[in-house]
Motif scaffolding. Structure first.
Motif, PDB file in Angstrom:
ATOM      1  N   VAL B   6       0.819  -1.198   0.000  1.00  0.00           N
ATOM      2  CA  VAL B   6       0.000   0.000   0.000  1.00  0.00           C
ATOM      3  C   VAL B   6       0.860   1.258   0.000  1.00  0.00           C
ATOM      4  O   VAL B   6       0.383   2.347  -0.241  1.00  0.00           O
ATOM      5  CB  VAL B   6      -0.939   0.050   1.219  1.00  0.00           C
ATOM      6  N   SER B   7       2.123   1.115   0.297  1.00  0.00           N
ATOM      7  CA  SER B   7       2.929   2.310   0.394  1.00  0.00           C
ATOM      8  C   SER B   7       3.964   2.355  -0.710  1.00  0.00           C
ATOM      9  O   SER B   7       4.306   1.350  -1.310  1.00  0.00           O
ATOM     10  CB  SER B   7       3.632   2.343   1.744  1.00  0.00           C
ATOM     11  N   LYS B   8       4.438   3.559  -0.955  1.00  0.00           N
ATOM     12  CA  LYS B   8       5.515   3.689  -1.913  1.00  0.00           C
ATOM     13  C   LYS B   8       6.805   3.376  -1.189  1.00  0.00           C
ATOM     14  O   LYS B   8       6.952   3.665  -0.016  1.00  0.00           O
ATOM     15  CB  LYS B   8       5.560   5.117  -2.438  1.00  0.00           C
ATOM     16  N   SER B 226     -13.472  -4.883  -9.312  1.00  0.00           N
ATOM     17  CA  SER B 226     -12.526  -3.774  -9.364  1.00  0.00           C
ATOM     18  C   SER B 226     -12.486  -3.081 -10.719  1.00  0.00           C
ATOM     19  O   SER B 226     -11.871  -2.042 -10.849  1.00  0.00           O
ATOM     20  CB  SER B 226     -11.129  -4.273  -9.024  1.00  0.00           C
ATOM     21  N   ALA B 492       0.296 -11.122  12.778  1.00  0.00           N
ATOM     22  CA  ALA B 492       1.169 -10.071  13.270  1.00  0.00           C
ATOM     23  C   ALA B 492       0.370  -8.853  13.688  1.00  0.00           C
ATOM     24  O   ALA B 492      -0.672  -8.563  13.138  1.00  0.00           O
ATOM     25  CB  ALA B 492       2.147  -9.683  12.176  1.00  0.00           C
ATOM     26  N   ALA B 493       0.881  -8.151  14.696  1.00  0.00           N
ATOM     27  CA  ALA B 493       0.212  -6.938  15.159  1.00  0.00           C
ATOM     28  C   ALA B 493       1.175  -5.766  15.020  1.00  0.00           C
ATOM     29  O   ALA B 493       1.927  -5.460  15.943  1.00  0.00           O
ATOM     30  CB  ALA B 493      -0.227  -7.113  16.601  1.00  0.00           C
ATOM     31  N   PRO B 494       1.197  -5.115  13.861  1.00  0.00           N
ATOM     32  CA  PRO B 494       2.201  -4.081  13.610  1.00  0.00           C
ATOM     33  C   PRO B 494       2.126  -2.915  14.597  1.00  0.00           C
ATOM     34  O   PRO B 494       3.146  -2.425  15.054  1.00  0.00           O
ATOM     35  CB  PRO B 494       1.895  -3.620  12.191  1.00  0.00           C
ATOM     36  N   ARG B 495       0.917  -2.508  14.939  1.00  0.00           N
ATOM     37  CA  ARG B 495       0.795  -1.362  15.830  1.00  0.00           C
ATOM     38  C   ARG B 495       1.401  -1.666  17.194  1.00  0.00           C
ATOM     39  O   ARG B 495       2.125  -0.854  17.756  1.00  0.00           O
ATOM     40  CB  ARG B 495      -0.680  -0.990  16.015  1.00  0.00           C
ATOM     41  N   LYS B 593       1.353  14.108  11.536  1.00  0.00           N
ATOM     42  CA  LYS B 593       1.439  14.741  10.229  1.00  0.00           C
ATOM     43  C   LYS B 593       1.367  16.254  10.402  1.00  0.00           C
ATOM     44  O   LYS B 593       0.866  16.738  11.429  1.00  0.00           O
ATOM     45  CB  LYS B 593       0.306  14.258   9.326  1.00  0.00           C
ATOM     46  N   LEU B 605      -1.810  11.196  14.690  1.00  0.00           N
ATOM     47  CA  LEU B 605      -2.665  10.348  13.872  1.00  0.00           C
ATOM     48  C   LEU B 605      -3.128   9.107  14.620  1.00  0.00           C
ATOM     49  O   LEU B 605      -4.004   8.394  14.165  1.00  0.00           O
ATOM     50  CB  LEU B 605      -1.921   9.924  12.607  1.00  0.00           C
ATOM     51  N   THR B 606      -2.520   8.829  15.744  1.00  0.00           N
ATOM     52  CA  THR B 606      -2.908   7.619  16.474  1.00  0.00           C
ATOM     53  C   THR B 606      -3.792   7.979  17.650  1.00  0.00           C
ATOM     54  O   THR B 606      -4.185   9.118  17.819  1.00  0.00           O
ATOM     55  CB  THR B 606      -1.663   6.878  16.970  1.00  0.00           C
TER      56      THR B 606
END
Lengths: 455, 610
Positions: B6-8, B226, B492-495, B593, B605-606
């Protein structure tokens, strides 16, 4: 010999009579076009714009007219040649093959309208076409508006730009006013093709009867068919298709010897319920025409076959369901109400002032509102009874729901800071999902939903 | 190459695995923890052969389950254009609108599994119906032009140069450029079918007999949802104009419900299609079959413990519905088991296991003696036998052989009795022991099923045979039960991981200086951790100046514990730079941000603050 209604000094009466028989109910439009076209060598109006609803005979009439009178022409569908380059090149290719039989000239790329004008002059100049009007018909001309801004105005004055005897005919389903560029352009001659009336439809459809049955028998059938379908469908092509699909059922009593061709009442009794069923199934593409024919052949009931809309239920993983329910609540409930619906000790809120005036109109009429990711997760944590860890699997499910078009991302989807979503599913869909999650869809969800409904 | 990220960012693509010699290296990993006495190589080989067996088994199951669906599709495709081929002269066929035959293929929401289905579908079609198949994905087709390019490229089996922008209306076909239009496609189709006819029948007997005379061109839309409405509409309209010259058949791959067709295509366009519905097996049934064939069998020596199985099933039911992921998780269990349990060398067919027991090293014997279940077993023996078991390797080996046999018999009985019990209980109202046999299996693994409240009838059978596996001696050899490892890898729990890393860097860095009693900010932590901890105390908007001051205070107190705290307007340049770096790292990680609401402020943002 019958005298034709169409009159034109340039063409023999027999040809005109033949033409007239091919274009029933469009005689006046054809005669108008003939007078604009004039004689073969005469310059005609530079551009003509013909518009009318779907299947009002625009394409058919133009094709028949040009082919029957053997007028030199090029016929291009603008949907099919979707870029200006493909379109211009296709015109040149057709032009080459329509003037010289032994063409096989190498294909020249045409990048701009300037090139087109040059190549067009070459193609026309070398031929015997010079003393005849060439017609360029652009079907589905509304697509021209999607192309470069110069294409449409240039086509409209092609005669002037090329200095050749050419007329451009544009066919479209929308009115000229929606074409006209802001900067102005040459105004084409506009001609309207009105819808066919029920009488016209009856006349046209009856013409193509099967060889083994009489015209009257088929006309009676068309009459019944129109009685059922005219209210919902005026599309000639579609009606033709439906007529063919159901004709064998109409003939059944005659074939079985239960009735003769004149027993109109008996035949009507046989076919009418059948056509009504067809209207709910095959006409809506709920079931396919081949399935319909198979059913007819095997004498089955259409009920046996489930249509497309019978398969509305979507099976989702447990948390996807709750995510979707949470998204729905976030999309249709005002933010201010979250505290009240999802917090245990939200304190007292006075009922009278709780709803602002503009919120009293149903939120369902206003459509879904965007919400940030955090709000979605907060509602999710509140409506799921057990603890939910914010694992990668939860986040990837949100992405999956977007892929499935059940949620949609608002704004740019490459925006990573604070993405916003909208819930795109209906209340019925959410209800079905909540029902399947029997019991576990907590009371809060119910309460929030009902509050929503009665607003 | 592409990513689904999803990210660059920067992505590493490893070279294709063929080129690397995998097996030797991986085998070394198995032995690297201890000395060579724990049969690392043999374990690795056993693991490989077991996994190959599982893999072919699952592929076979998949094939069997898809058979019905594929057969139906093949017969649909056979019939699709036959009517118009055979009876073109009849009034019926002359007058009817010629619709494009379309199969709506409902595949379920587990999008990751679709690839496998499409692969076997195109294989079957290629073998039975037509060589002309194109698979389109929405992400490659943002416009009708790209769609036509992809389509022509795949059909004409050639290289398509999408990047050369100036010539994007063309498709590169083996050095010659072809206009990207339906007309070119029709010309191509005519030429290939003509070529086939003119070829001597003896030469191409095989293909011409397998394929129809004028084989249809199948276009598969892998992810219907889609695609944009415009692209689909244009394509259908264009192809319906040429259906007489080019016998197209469309296959719509649908993940949700067939209603999507009507919401994507208006009636005027859907009326050009002759849509029939095909439904693949529900993924839950697929999972049941997999569990049935892989777990409830004595064929495979490897078993899953209750907790592990529960983790895998939960991920399936709660998160993804993906059978492929389930199998991947199962693979992870196999690898982890053979990697971490030295005695897994005995996790093979009974006859082999007995042989292998004889050649066990002394270390391995000690490993057996350390197994909790074996210790329990020893405790139950008379004291002389206890001593011999613990001192004499040969006697131990004999006993182990016997015990392994017991375990095998236990499994054989277990499976058959479980099936019997399931037949009984699945017909009870309200399914007290579950509707699916997997639920019963989990219940039996977890507890003595006859003691559970739900189990009220007097089935003595179960008491004898459905003993939970961890009551059996040596169960550790064949059961993998480390659910925590699995959870860590698969869910997995990234946060949480990020929070732990920033809040308690000791957890990852293992630096004694960082060991804190929680709560307060350790000033020796990396800058980003200090900035993070400080930002946790702020509201939705953070004043950068205040933040810098706090940061500077913490850092300075670490470096010069005795120096005076400098006044606010004299922040050291280096500390300032470090602060800026820490803040931009936090921004990169998505915690803050820039905000337009207030100058010199950033927005959180969190959680918190809102």
């Amino acid at each position: 010999m019958k005298m034709p209604n169409l009159e034109h000094p340039a063409y023999p009466a027999a040809t005109l009579l033949h033409l007239e028989s091919l274009v029933p109910c469009r005689e006046s439009q054809v005669s108008m076009l003939l007078s604009i076209f004039g004689e073969r060598q005469q310059f005609s109006f530079p551009s003509i714009f013909i518009y009318g609803h779907t299947s009002s005979g625009k394409t058919y009439v133009m094709q028949t007219l040009l082919n029957t009178l053997k007028l030199p022409h090029v016929f291009v569908n603008c949907v099919e040649y979707f870029t200006s380059r493909l379109l211009l090149e296709e015109i040149l290719i057709q032009l080459q093959s329509c003037c010289s039989e032994a063409e096989q000239t190498s294909h020249v790329p045409c990048d701009s309208f300037n090139d087109f004008v040059r190549l067009f002059k070459q193609a026309v100049g070398s031929q015997e076409l010079q003393d005849q009007t060439l017609y360029i018909v652009l079907d589905r001309a509304e697509q021209l508006r999607e192309m470069e801004a110069n294409i449409l105005p240039a086509f409209l004055r092609l005669q002037e730009l090329t200095d050749r005897n050419v007329t451009v005919v544009l066919l479209s389903e929308i009115v000229w006013e929606l074409f006209r560029p802001n900067t102005g352009c040459f105004e084409p001659f506009t001609l309207y093709f009105p819808d066919y009336s029920i009488g016209h439809l009856q006349k046209i459809l009856s013409q193509s009867h099967p060889p083994e049955y009489s015209a009257d028998f088929y006309a009676a059938y068309i009459n019944i068919l129109l009685g059922v379908f005219y209210m919902v469908c005026r599309d000639l092509k579609e009606l033709q298709h439906l007529a063919v699909l159901n004709f064998s059922k109409y003939c059944e009593p005659v074939v079985n010897g239960e009735a003769n061709e004149r027993d109109t009442r008996k035949l009507w009794k046989n076919i009418e319920p059948h056509l009504k069923k067809a209207m709910q199934t095959v006409y809506l593409r709920e079931i396919s025409s081949s399935q319909w024919e198979r059913l007819q052949r095997d004498d089955g009931e259409p009920g046996q076959l489930k249509g497309l809309s019978a398969h509305t239920h979507v099976e989702l993983p447990y948390y996807s369901k709750f995510l979707l329910i949470a998204a729905y609540l976030a999309s249709y409930n005002p933010v201010r109400t979250d505290k009240r619906f999802f917090l245990k000790h939200h304190g007292k809120i006075r009922k009278t002032n709780f709803m602002k005036k503009h919120e009293k109109t149903s939120n369902h009429l206003l459509g879904p509102k965007p919400f940030p990711l955090d709000r979605l997760l907060a509602i999710l944590y509140s409506i799921v009874d057990n603890r939910v860890a914010p694992t990668a699997n939860i986040f990837s499910q949100i992405t999956s729901l977007v892929t499935l078009q059940l949620l949609s991302v608002v704004g740019h989807n490459d925006q990573l800071d604070g993405p916003r979503y909208k819930c795109t599913v209906s209340l019925d869909f959410i209800r079905a999902i909540a029902r399947y999650e029997h019991g576990s869809a907590s009371v809060k969800t119910e309460r929030a939903q009902t509050a929503n409904e009665y607003r | 190459m592409s990513t689904c990220s999803v990210s660059k960012g920067c992505f590493v693509f490893k070279p294709s695995p063929k080129k690397r010699r995998v097996s030797q290296k991986t085998a070394n990993y198995f032995g690297e923890r201890k000395n060579g006495s724990d049969d690392a190589e043999l374990r690795f080989a056993t693991c490989q052969s077991l996994w190959n067996q599982i893999k072919s088994e699952t592929e076979q199951i998949q094939e069997d389950l898809n058979k019905q669906l594929l057969d139906n599709l093949v017969s649909f495709l056979r019939q699709s254009h036959s009517e118009f081929r055979e009876r073109t002269a009849e009034w019926n066929c002359r007058m009817k609108t010629r619709e494009i035959p379309t199969a709506a293929l409902i595949l379920g929401v587990n999008v990751t599994d679709h690839d496998l289905t499409f692969r076997s579908l195109s294989e079957v079609l290629q073998n039975n119906i037509t060589p002309y198949i194109a698979l389109l994905e929405a992400k490659d087709c943002p416009g009708i032009k790209n769609l036509m390019q992809k389509l022509m490229g795949q059909l004409m089996n050639c290289y398509v140069d999408v990047d050369s922008l100036e010539d994007e209306d063309y498709v590169q076909v083996s050095q010659s450029r072809i206009r990207c239009s339906m007309t070119s496609l029709i010309n191509w189709y005519e030429s290939v079918t003509k070529k086939k006819d003119s070829e001597t029948p003896s030469k191409k007997q095989t293909t011409s007999s397998r394929h129809l005379q004028s084989p249809p061109v199948v276009v598969i839309f892998k992810d219907m949802e889609s695609f944009t409405t415009k692209v689909l509409q244009d394509f259908v309209v264009i192809s319906s104009q040429h259906i007489r010259e080019l016998p197209l058949v469309l296959i719509f791959g649908i993940a949700t419900s067939p209603m999507i067709i009507h919401s994507l295509l208006p009636h005027s366009v859907s009326s050009l299609l002759c849509i029939e519905l095909f439904q693949s097996l529900s993924c839950k049934e697929h999972l049941s079959t997999i569990i049935d064939k892989l777990l409830l069998t004595t064929q495979l020596p490897f078993k899953l413990g209750e907790k592990v199985l529960q983790v895998l099933i939960n991920i399936f039911l709660y998160h993804d519905f993906s059978v492929q992921n389930f199998i991947k998780g199962f693979q992870l269990c196999v690898v982890e088991h053979f990697y971490s349990q030295p005695l897994s060398v005995l996790c093979c067919q009974l006859a082999d296991a007995k042989k292998r027991v004889n050649s066990l090293s002394h270390d391995q014997c000690e490993n057996i003696r350390r197994l909790p279940s074996f210790r329990r077993y020893v405790e139950r023996q008379v004291s002389e036998k206890q001593i011999t078991l613990l001192t004499e390797d040969n006697f131990l080996k004999e006993t182990v052989q016997k015990l392994l046999e017991d375990l095998h018999v236990y499994h054989e009985n277990y499976v058959s009795v479980l099936r019997c019990l399931h037949v009984f209980t699945s017909s009870l109202p309200k399914y007290p022991l579950g509707k699916q046999i997997r639920e019963l299996h989990c219940a039996c693994l977890e507890n003595r099923v006859w003691e559970t409240e739900e189990y009220e009838s007097s089935l003595q059978l179960a008491r004898k045979y459905l003993v939970p596996a961890d009551h059996k001696t040596l169960h550790e050899i064949v059961y993998f039960n480390t659910a925590s490892v699995l959870r860590e890898h698969l869910n997995a729990a990234p946060r949480i991981a990020l929070h732990t890393a920033l809040n308690n860097p000791y957890c990852y860095l293992k630096n004694q200086a960082l060991k804190s009693d929680g709560g307060n900010i350790s000033n020796k932590a990396p800058d980003i951790c200090i900035a993070y901890k400080l930002h946790l105390e702020c509201g939705r908007l953070i004043n950068l100046v205040d933040w810098l001051e706090a940061f500077s205070t913490v850092v300075v107190s670490a470096e010069r514990p005795n120096a005076d705290v400098p006044s606010s307007d004299q922040v050291d340049d280096i500390i300032h730079a470090r602060f800026i770096r820490a803040v931009s790292e936090l921004e990169l990680l998505g915690f803050i941000k820039p905000s337009k609401q207030k100058t010199d402020h950033v927005a959180r943002l969190t959680w918190g603050g809102c």
